[in-house]
Design a protein around this motif. Sequence first.
Motif, PDB file in Angstrom:
ATOM      1  N   UNK A  14      17.674 -28.308   2.426  1.00  0.00           N
ATOM      2  CA  UNK A  14      16.219 -28.309   2.507  1.00  0.00           C
ATOM      3  C   UNK A  14      15.601 -28.595   1.146  1.00  0.00           C
ATOM      4  N   UNK A  15      14.424 -29.198   1.155  1.00  0.00           N
ATOM      5  CA  UNK A  15      13.705 -29.487  -0.079  1.00  0.00           C
ATOM      6  C   UNK A  15      12.837 -28.292  -0.465  1.00  0.00           C
ATOM      7  N   UNK A  16      13.457 -27.124  -0.500  1.00  0.00           N
ATOM      8  CA  UNK A  16      12.728 -25.899  -0.782  1.00  0.00           C
ATOM      9  C   UNK A  16      12.237 -25.255   0.497  1.00  0.00           C
ATOM     10  N   UNK A  17      11.550 -24.118   0.350  1.00  0.00           N
ATOM     11  CA  UNK A  17      11.074 -23.399   1.534  1.00  0.00           C
ATOM     12  C   UNK A  17       9.656 -23.756   1.912  1.00  0.00           C
ATOM     13  N   UNK A  18       8.824 -24.132   0.945  1.00  0.00           N
ATOM     14  CA  UNK A  18       7.394 -24.317   1.195  1.00  0.00           C
ATOM     15  C   UNK A  18       7.111 -25.548   2.050  1.00  0.00           C
ATOM     16  N   UNK A  19       6.170 -25.417   2.976  1.00  0.00           N
ATOM     17  CA  UNK A  19       5.731 -26.551   3.796  1.00  0.00           C
ATOM     18  C   UNK A  19       5.153 -27.648   2.905  1.00  0.00           C
ATOM     19  N   UNK A  20       5.556 -28.892   3.181  1.00  0.00           N
ATOM     20  CA  UNK A  20       5.051 -30.036   2.429  1.00  0.00           C
ATOM     21  C   UNK A  20       4.500 -31.062   3.402  1.00  0.00           C
ATOM     22  N   UNK A  21       3.393 -31.683   3.029  1.00  0.00           N
ATOM     23  CA  UNK A  21       2.727 -32.632   3.928  1.00  0.00           C
ATOM     24  C   UNK A  21       3.539 -33.900   4.130  1.00  0.00           C
ATOM     25  N   UNK A  22       4.363 -34.270   3.133  1.00  0.00           N
ATOM     26  CA  UNK A  22       5.065 -35.553   3.220  1.00  0.00           C
ATOM     27  C   UNK A  22       6.428 -35.459   3.897  1.00  0.00           C
ATOM     28  N   UNK A  23       6.896 -34.242   4.210  1.00  0.00           N
ATOM     29  CA  UNK A  23       8.201 -34.100   4.856  1.00  0.00           C
ATOM     30  C   UNK A  23       8.256 -32.810   5.664  1.00  0.00           C
ATOM     31  N   UNK A  24       9.061 -32.837   6.721  1.00  0.00           N
ATOM     32  CA  UNK A  24       9.325 -31.626   7.505  1.00  0.00           C
ATOM     33  C   UNK A  24      10.626 -30.950   7.055  1.00  0.00           C
ATOM     34  N   UNK A  25      11.312 -31.577   6.082  1.00  0.00           N
ATOM     35  CA  UNK A  25      12.616 -31.063   5.671  1.00  0.00           C
ATOM     36  C   UNK A  25      12.488 -29.926   4.657  1.00  0.00           C
ATOM     37  N   UNK A  26      11.727 -28.910   5.044  1.00  0.00           N
ATOM     38  CA  UNK A  26      11.653 -27.662   4.286  1.00  0.00           C
ATOM     39  C   UNK A  26      11.851 -26.526   5.287  1.00  0.00           C
ATOM     40  N   UNK A  27      12.156 -25.343   4.785  1.00  0.00           N
ATOM     41  CA  UNK A  27      12.406 -24.216   5.686  1.00  0.00           C
ATOM     42  C   UNK A  27      11.187 -23.938   6.545  1.00  0.00           C
ATOM     43  N   UNK A  28      10.026 -23.787   5.909  1.00  0.00           N
ATOM     44  CA  UNK A  28       8.840 -23.454   6.692  1.00  0.00           C
ATOM     45  C   UNK A  28       8.218 -24.662   7.371  1.00  0.00           C
ATOM     46  N   UNK A  29       8.594 -25.855   6.929  1.00  0.00           N
ATOM     47  CA  UNK A  29       8.230 -27.044   7.687  1.00  0.00           C
ATOM     48  C   UNK A  29       8.907 -27.031   9.053  1.00  0.00           C
ATOM     49  N   UNK A  30      10.183 -26.650   9.089  1.00  0.00           N
ATOM     50  CA  UNK A  30      10.920 -26.537  10.349  1.00  0.00           C
ATOM     51  C   UNK A  30      10.371 -25.388  11.208  1.00  0.00           C
ATOM     52  N   UNK A  31      10.108 -24.249  10.575  1.00  0.00           N
ATOM     53  CA  UNK A  31       9.594 -23.099  11.329  1.00  0.00           C
ATOM     54  C   UNK A  31       8.226 -23.411  11.920  1.00  0.00           C
ATOM     55  N   UNK A  32       7.354 -24.013  11.134  1.00  0.00           N
ATOM     56  CA  UNK A  32       6.010 -24.334  11.633  1.00  0.00           C
ATOM     57  C   UNK A  32       6.078 -25.336  12.781  1.00  0.00           C
ATOM     58  N   UNK A  33       6.970 -26.307  12.678  1.00  0.00           N
ATOM     59  CA  UNK A  33       7.125 -27.296  13.755  1.00  0.00           C
ATOM     60  C   UNK A  33       7.538 -26.620  15.063  1.00  0.00           C
ATOM     61  N   UNK A  34       8.505 -25.704  14.995  1.00  0.00           N
ATOM     62  CA  UNK A  34       8.967 -25.012  16.199  1.00  0.00           C
ATOM     63  C   UNK A  34       7.879 -24.100  16.752  1.00  0.00           C
ATOM     64  N   UNK A  35       7.146 -23.416  15.896  1.00  0.00           N
ATOM     65  CA  UNK A  35       6.041 -22.572  16.361  1.00  0.00           C
ATOM     66  C   UNK A  35       5.013 -23.395  17.128  1.00  0.00           C
TER      67      UNK A  35
END
Length: 236
Positions: A14-35
Amino acid sequence: MRALLTCSYNGTHFLGSQTQSETKNTVFGQIEHVLNEINITSKPQPSGRTDKGVHASGQTFHIDLPEFWTDLKKLKRILNEMLPNSIKILTIKEVDEEFHARYSAKSRVYRYLIKTTYSNPFEDDFISFYKDVNFEEIQKKMPVFVGEYDFKQFMKTGSDTGSTVREIYRSFAYKHKGLIVLNFEANGFLRSQIRLMVGALLKLSESEIKEQLECTKQHKIKPALANGLYLAKIKY
């Protein structure tokens, strides 16, 4: 309903944990997508962020659940079915509406794992391998960090923070199953602070670390590798 979730994750890819606008490949990007997939539009509010390659065994975040999500056991099961295998929801519990995963935290605990043997493909993503590490010297130097200091010389350039003062409550080292484990507990940490502290422990003398802490002299240090660092626990 406001809910507090505890999760663990393998941060290797992962590219870190924090959600990033340019990628979903972060921990919370994945969590937010599933939510969002299960109609929970509340943005997850984590206790803090971890850098690329850093892991967690006890990260926390809170969300506000819509009225139709009342079965927390079912929610945990569904989230774990939908999330990638590298992220696991450990617990979900109801908390007060005023609770905040970040601002309600009393302390944060991190652990750093070192092995002094040659690296191997089965452990390399999860343990930092450093040869010629003297455990007794590291153990002796660890308590020097305890107390309130301005950690501006233990912070990655470009960090966005109002204050660089942090208080370290506990700092100690021990051995466990062939590993050297460095344990840090504080009211908060700056970006890459722990990796720079570990880097200082590996390179500097106790007196040089004191100079760095007291900002009387700056010594050149490199941050320790990310793969040995774990966010272990958030205390409330």
